[in-house]
Scaffold this motif. Structure first.
Motif, PDB file in Angstrom:
ATOM      1  N   THR A  79       0.816  -1.205   0.000  1.00  0.00           N
ATOM      2  CA  THR A  79       0.000   0.000   0.000  1.00  0.00           C
ATOM      3  C   THR A  79       0.855   1.263   0.000  1.00  0.00           C
ATOM      4  OG1 THR A  79      -1.864  -1.070   1.083  1.00  0.00           O
ATOM      5  CG2 THR A  79      -1.728   1.309   1.272  1.00  0.00           C
ATOM      6  N   GLN A  80       1.924   1.288   0.782  1.00  0.00           N
ATOM      7  CA  GLN A  80       2.738   2.485   0.901  1.00  0.00           C
ATOM      8  C   GLN A  80       3.641   2.663  -0.312  1.00  0.00           C
ATOM      9  OE1 GLN A  80       2.300   4.673   3.392  1.00  0.00           O
ATOM     10  NE2 GLN A  80       0.667   3.314   4.059  1.00  0.00           N
ATOM     11  N   ASP A  81       3.719   3.907  -0.780  1.00  0.00           N
ATOM     12  CA  ASP A  81       4.642   4.223  -1.860  1.00  0.00           C
ATOM     13  C   ASP A  81       6.065   4.196  -1.336  1.00  0.00           C
ATOM     14  OD1 ASP A  81       2.635   4.604  -3.738  1.00  0.00           O
ATOM     15  OD2 ASP A  81       2.408   6.733  -3.259  1.00  0.00           O
TER      16      ASP A  81
ATOM     17  N   LEU B  19      10.973   4.350  -7.491  1.00  0.00           N
ATOM     18  CA  LEU B  19      10.182   3.400  -8.273  1.00  0.00           C
ATOM     19  C   LEU B  19      10.929   3.045  -9.553  1.00  0.00           C
ATOM     20  CD1 LEU B  19       7.547   1.826  -8.895  1.00  0.00           C
ATOM     21  CD2 LEU B  19       6.667   3.933  -9.957  1.00  0.00           C
TER      22      LEU B  19
ATOM     23  N   GLY C 226      10.593   0.431  -4.964  1.00  0.00           N
ATOM     24  CA  GLY C 226       9.595  -0.447  -5.556  1.00  0.00           C
ATOM     25  C   GLY C 226       9.953  -0.798  -6.989  1.00  0.00           C
TER      26      GLY C 226
ATOM     27  N   CYS D 240      -0.354  -4.318  -7.645  1.00  0.00           N
ATOM     28  CA  CYS D 240      -0.053  -2.906  -7.899  1.00  0.00           C
ATOM     29  C   CYS D 240      -0.950  -2.030  -7.041  1.00  0.00           C
ATOM     30  CB  CYS D 240      -0.262  -2.568  -9.376  1.00  0.00           C
ATOM     31  SG  CYS D 240       0.927  -3.341 -10.473  1.00  0.00           S
ATOM     32  N   TYR D 241      -0.351  -1.167  -6.257  1.00  0.00           N
ATOM     33  CA  TYR D 241      -1.097  -0.259  -5.398  1.00  0.00           C
ATOM     34  C   TYR D 241      -0.413   1.101  -5.418  1.00  0.00           C
ATOM     35  CZ  TYR D 241      -2.922  -4.711  -3.754  1.00  0.00           C
ATOM     36  OH  TYR D 241      -3.473  -5.952  -3.702  1.00  0.00           O
ATOM     37  N   GLY D 242      -0.921   2.033  -4.649  1.00  0.00           N
ATOM     38  CA  GLY D 242      -0.294   3.339  -4.504  1.00  0.00           C
ATOM     39  C   GLY D 242      -0.267   4.122  -5.797  1.00  0.00           C
ATOM     40  N   ARG D 243       0.844   4.844  -6.019  1.00  0.00           N
ATOM     41  CA  ARG D 243       0.912   5.741  -7.159  1.00  0.00           C
ATOM     42  C   ARG D 243       0.920   4.992  -8.486  1.00  0.00           C
ATOM     43  NH1 ARG D 243       6.997   8.193  -6.245  1.00  0.00           N
ATOM     44  NH2 ARG D 243       8.090   6.227  -5.968  1.00  0.00           N
ATOM     45  N   VAL D 244       1.294   3.701  -8.463  1.00  0.00           N
ATOM     46  CA  VAL D 244       1.271   2.940  -9.708  1.00  0.00           C
ATOM     47  C   VAL D 244      -0.155   2.840 -10.244  1.00  0.00           C
ATOM     48  CG1 VAL D 244       1.717   0.701 -10.771  1.00  0.00           C
ATOM     49  CG2 VAL D 244       3.338   1.647  -9.131  1.00  0.00           C
TER      50      VAL D 244
ATOM     51  N   ARG E 279      -2.669   4.817  -9.234  1.00  0.00           N
ATOM     52  CA  ARG E 279      -3.249   6.159  -9.374  1.00  0.00           C
ATOM     53  C   ARG E 279      -2.800   6.845 -10.650  1.00  0.00           C
ATOM     54  NH1 ARG E 279      -1.401   6.794  -4.133  1.00  0.00           N
ATOM     55  NH2 ARG E 279       0.176   8.263  -4.873  1.00  0.00           N
TER      56      ARG E 279
END
Length: 456
Positions: free
Chosen positions: A36-38, A42, A162, A239-243, A245
């Motif tokens: 969950t956390q960025d 990346l 990440g 895939c979560y977070g800024r990926v 979004r």
């Protein structure tokens, strides 16, 4: 059992709060919490065989993320391989990519890891936030090595890096043939070679990769996005977070259909950076009439129109081309100059506001017209022409494109896709009485996309 006011039954109205203790140890839940956390950095690691569009996708991602205000760079293993090649080694020939050639395989792995280390050094320099690793990365062993190398590199510093793999899969024969032609005509690997011989060599190289190729699978435990035939199908995992979004929505919008995008800026009003108090009161109505006549004369008039919600945008779009779907949206409204938020924060604010409409423009497969204001129009142009950190809020209109979008001219800026994943522009001035499209000299005009060449 509680009854709902609309006559339905709500089985859970009296069930109370959720007790998640029974699922705390479920592997999927643990994975979701972990991702969950960025992270601090990346890596977007491309995956795919030659001529599948990796570099095209990499170029699109780089332009979009740079425009969004992130520090991004592409690290291409092929470039490093060519620098290390000698006439004796011939690292560009098909034999170098044969999995049965152990010396060549070791050299390819060494080149890939050196390229990845250069990407990590970019992060450690304090300059980089996102790195795009452009290599085939076509085996589970290679991908596992990337994940482990990232973990070991940043664990001592307490930083997190990440890694998301982006695989491009293409099995459309027409697109593949066009991709291969584009590669042999433009890649330094085939410079000076006869085209037929170059195609044969590239196909042999691809056959070597196919023999050892392993598509991404859930069992690898890696975050990934798969693009099939340039986004006709998209799948993602972990895939979560800024990926999700930012990266995933943009990749879902990317395609290779060729269509023009037209940018038009209406007259600036008080408070806009471009306002000079010298615009005729009927400017927008005149612009609308000329624009409508000009579009009707196009071989394929715009059928998708995005416009701001300002009164001037309604005036320009009023009575527009029959059959065009006009959508007024507030993210295209004027961007007023705020001394408390100078560049670059102002540009990042503007990019964040325009992100959704930009993705919708990218996703459109029909001729698309955007009726907006000077600053948003110039910010959109900055993305299409790959201009990072452009001071669109403060910059003066010193070149033809920005001048056409300053809002005081009757003009259209036409954007067209190019082979490398970028765009070029043409400026059209809508002179009084003009009813046919006429182009001014091209600005950075390059060859069109190869996928639309006549089929033989």
């Amino acid at each position: 059992m509680a009854s709902m006011s609309d006559g339905g039954i709500d089985y859970y109205a009296d069930a109370g709060t959720v007790d998640a203790s029974s699922i705390a140890d479920v592997a999927a839940v643990a994975a979701r919490k972990a991702l969950t956390q960025d992270g601090d950095f990346l890596v977007l690691a491309l995956v795919g065989m030659p001529a599948r569009g990796k570099s095209f996708i990499g170029a699109k991602l780089r332009s979009f993320l740079r425009w969004s205000g992130l520090n991004v760079r592409v690290f291409n293993a092929g470039k490093r391989r060519r620098r290390m090649s000698t006439p004796q080694q011939q690292h560009h020939k098909a034999a170098f990519f044969d999995a049965a050639n152990s010396d060549a395989r070791d050299a390819r792995e060494r080149i890939a890891m050196e390229t990845l280390d250069a990407l990590f050094a970019y992060f450690e320099s304090g300059e980089g936030e996102v790195g795009i690793f452009d290599a085939t990365n076509s085996t589970k062993e290679r991908r596992a090595a990337i994940l482990e190398r990232a973990r070991r590199r940043f664990a001592p510093s307490g930083k997190t890096c990440g890694v998301v793999f982006v695989e491009t899969i293409c099995d459309d024969p027409h697109v593949l043939e066009a991709n291969m032609l584009t590669k042999v005509r433009n890649s330094p690997d085939f410079e000076g070679m006869d085209e037929a011989a170059a195609l044969t060599d590239l196909k042999q190289r691809t056959a070597h990769y196919e023999a050892a190729y392993e598509s991404l699978e859930d069992g690898e435990g890696a975050s990934y996005i798969k693009l099939y035939n340039f986004s006709s199908k998209v799948t993602c995992s972990l895939c979560y977070g800024r990926v999700t979004r930012v990266v995933l929505p943009f990749l879902m919008a990317v395609h290779v259909d060729e269509r023009p995008i037209y940018l038009v800026a209406i007259a600036p009003r008080a408070g806009e950076a471009e306002y000079a108090g010298d615009v005729d009161a009927d400017h927008d109505a005149v612009l609308g009439a000329r624009l409508n006549a000009w579009c009707e004369a196009l071989p394929a008039p715009p059928s998708v129109v995005f416009a701001s919600t300002a009164p001037g945008a309604y005036a320009v779009a009023e009575g527009f081309v029959d059959g065009a779907a006009v959508v007024h949206r507030s993210d295209l409204d004027p961007f007023f100059n705020d001394p408390a938020h100078p560049w670059p924060s102002a540009h990042r604010d503007l990019a964040a506001r325009l992100e959704n409409v930009l993705i919708d423009i990218e996703a459109s497969v029909a001729p698309t017209l955007v009726i907006t204001h000077a600053t948003p129009a110039r910010a959109l142009r900055a993305f299409f022409l790959d201009k990072a950190d452009v001071k669109v809020v403060e910059e003066s209109a010193t070149t033809e494109g920005p001048r056409a979008l300053a809002g005081s001219k009757y003009a259209v800026v036409e954007i067209m896709a190019t082979v490398a994943g970028g765009y070029s522009e043409n400026v059209h001035l809508l002179d009084a009485g003009e009813d046919t499209p006429s182009r001014r000299p091209s600005v950075s005009r390059r060859k069109s996309m190869p996928w639309h060449a006549p089929r033989s």
